[in-house]
Write a protein that holds these residues in place. Sequence first.
Motif, mmCIF file in Angstrom:
data_model
loop_
_atom_site.group_PDB
_atom_site.id
_atom_site.type_symbol
_atom_site.label_atom_id
_atom_site.label_comp_id
_atom_site.label_asym_id
_atom_site.label_seq_id
_atom_site.Cartn_x
_atom_site.Cartn_y
_atom_site.Cartn_z
ATOM 1 N N VAL A 12 43.749 26.957 46.338
ATOM 2 C CA VAL A 12 44.449 28.186 45.939
ATOM 3 C C VAL A 12 43.374 29.215 45.583
ATOM 4 O O VAL A 12 42.182 28.892 45.564
ATOM 5 N N LEU A 13 43.783 30.441 45.288
ATOM 6 C CA LEU A 13 42.794 31.470 44.961
ATOM 7 C C LEU A 13 42.826 31.818 43.476
ATOM 8 O O LEU A 13 43.886 31.811 42.851
ATOM 9 N N ASP A 14 41.640 32.145 42.931
ATOM 10 C CA ASP A 14 41.584 32.528 41.521
ATOM 11 C C ASP A 14 41.635 34.051 41.370
ATOM 12 O O ASP A 14 41.832 34.778 42.348
ATOM 13 N N SER A 15 41.436 34.518 40.132
ATOM 14 C CA SER A 15 41.620 35.948 39.834
ATOM 15 C C SER A 15 40.577 36.844 40.496
ATOM 16 O O SER A 15 40.733 38.054 40.523
ATOM 17 N N ARG A 16 39.483 36.252 41.002
ATOM 18 C CA ARG A 16 38.506 37.048 41.742
ATOM 19 C C ARG A 16 38.741 36.952 43.246
ATOM 20 O O ARG A 16 37.982 37.480 44.031
ATOM 21 N N ARG A 154 27.493 40.409 33.891
ATOM 22 C CA ARG A 154 27.862 39.884 35.214
ATOM 23 C C ARG A 154 29.331 40.138 35.572
ATOM 24 O O ARG A 154 29.729 39.987 36.719
ATOM 25 N N HIS A 155 30.134 40.485 34.582
ATOM 26 C CA HIS A 155 31.569 40.644 34.821
ATOM 27 C C HIS A 155 31.969 42.076 35.146
ATOM 28 O O HIS A 155 33.119 42.347 35.465
ATOM 29 N N ALA A 156 31.036 43.001 35.001
ATOM 30 C CA ALA A 156 31.349 44.412 35.256
ATOM 31 C C ALA A 156 30.034 45.160 35.440
ATOM 32 O O ALA A 156 29.498 45.733 34.503
ATOM 33 N N ARG A 157 29.496 45.104 36.617
ATOM 34 C CA ARG A 157 28.196 45.745 36.846
ATOM 35 C C ARG A 157 28.343 47.253 36.683
ATOM 36 O O ARG A 157 29.361 47.820 37.032
ATOM 37 N N GLY A 203 36.820 45.091 34.198
ATOM 38 C CA GLY A 203 35.964 43.948 34.497
ATOM 39 C C GLY A 203 36.761 42.699 34.834
ATOM 40 O O GLY A 203 37.996 42.711 34.825
ATOM 41 N N ASP A 204 36.052 41.621 35.109
ATOM 42 C CA ASP A 204 36.687 40.373 35.538
ATOM 43 C C ASP A 204 37.682 39.808 34.531
ATOM 44 O O ASP A 204 38.589 39.068 34.898
ATOM 45 N N GLU A 205 37.465 40.108 33.244
ATOM 46 C CA GLU A 205 38.335 39.512 32.223
ATOM 47 C C GLU A 205 39.364 40.507 31.695
ATOM 48 O O GLU A 205 39.930 40.311 30.614
ATOM 49 N N GLU A 369 39.796 33.007 36.699
ATOM 50 C CA GLU A 369 40.908 32.228 36.128
ATOM 51 C C GLU A 369 42.095 32.185 37.078
ATOM 52 O O GLU A 369 42.119 32.857 38.114
ATOM 53 N N THR A 370 43.109 31.431 36.675
ATOM 54 C CA THR A 370 44.364 31.363 37.413
ATOM 55 C C THR A 370 45.499 31.434 36.396
ATOM 56 O O THR A 370 45.254 31.590 35.195
#
Length: 428
Positions: A12-16, A154-157, A203-205, A369-370
């Motif tokens: 399955v795919l994650d949040s990225r 790393r989560h938001a360049r 960002g990623d989170e 995440e998922t």
Amino acid sequence: MSIIQSVHAREVLDSRGNPTIDVEVRLSDGARGSAMVPSGASTGSHEAVELQDGDPARYHGRGMLRAISRVHDVICPALRGVSPFDQSQVDGMLMELDGTPDKSRLGANSILGTSMATARAAAASLGVPLYRYLSQGSANLLPIPMFNVLNGGRHARGSTDFQEFMVVPMSASTFAEALRAGAEIHNRLLRLIEDRYMYTGVGDEGGFAPSLPSNAHAVEILLQAIQTAGYEPGRDCGIALDAAATELHRRGTYHLAREGIWLTSEELVEYYVDWVEQYPIISIEDGLSEDDWDGWELLYRRLGSKVQLVGDDLYTTNVDRIARGVQTQASNSVLIKPNQIGTLTETLEAIRLTRQAGWSTVMSHRSGETEDTTIADLSVAWETGQIKSGAPCRSERLAKYNRILKIEQEMGADARYAGRDALRHAAV
Ligand code: PGA
Ligand code: ZN
């Protein structure tokens, strides 16, 4: 008693948008449990290995077909017929089947997916929620949340050097109130950023990722957001940082690119001391890099009596590394990420050891995440006292917070909210 009948995995795919593994365990009584495994970006080098295909023709090498075949060809035949109710036996078998110290043969993703899905299937078979199954009904402590409302590293360049600026609602008396405070502050923060900097990405989170002139600007604007939302910084809400300093570490020094400076460990420690004097900072995670033990000891000597100092990359939820930290007084808190170590049993051992030392624990998601909510139940079942699952925004983050909200309602009058008490190493 019901036994494990099959273990099935899918991609399955994650949040990225990257592949991850979803494992389903089926029992002989028809009960099923499934779990999806998260994935880090600022991963520590001592973490258990996430097995990826490495085939550039699929998902740029990140496919899960090899991990899936490990589940079908190795794990499923071995676990067939085993009791799902003996988690440590199942986890022990998984570790033995793998046989490597870093879980690189079967992959920590295949192993953790199976470990979590087994617990879920067992809980389903008994007809009880996961947190109740794992605590044998005794747990009733809901964690205080840390909301990562400003993302960098790393989560938001293009945003801050430090990876996470979190708001921690300390004066709330229930989890629901804490979630409301987090959401209100997050909302005000967007307005302030838009007024001042026009545009912000995310960002990623789920936290905002504005291009700020310095790292201190992030704290300043967060303090304003707390105030404009009607809360008092330091009294109602504290600030927690995850510097993720392993990512800043190059050839023995730390690079803060936003500010154009290179700092030694000693200088970076003084940088934090300065911030703690100016701002209501209650917790600093990964203030130094994953192998800078001397730096960590210095940080502890300087701030250990008033700030929670959390080791993430430093410990990677690994009891050997935590034991070293306890012995050398490297911190006073441990971040708990099940996929850093690979099984529920080892995760619980890490929590037990941390607690024995009198330290605090923070249950944590990953940046990838998922919709899986297992960590929410774990934080309640094992009474970690604290949880971080990103901003109160984006459903893969909110799935965990919303799950705790439901647990709080389900417990009714029995629920105890950890609140300020969980932050026993912070002078609040
Ligand atoms: P990661 O970030 O999941 O990318 O490792 C989370 C953290 O550092 O706490
Ligand atoms: Zn971290």
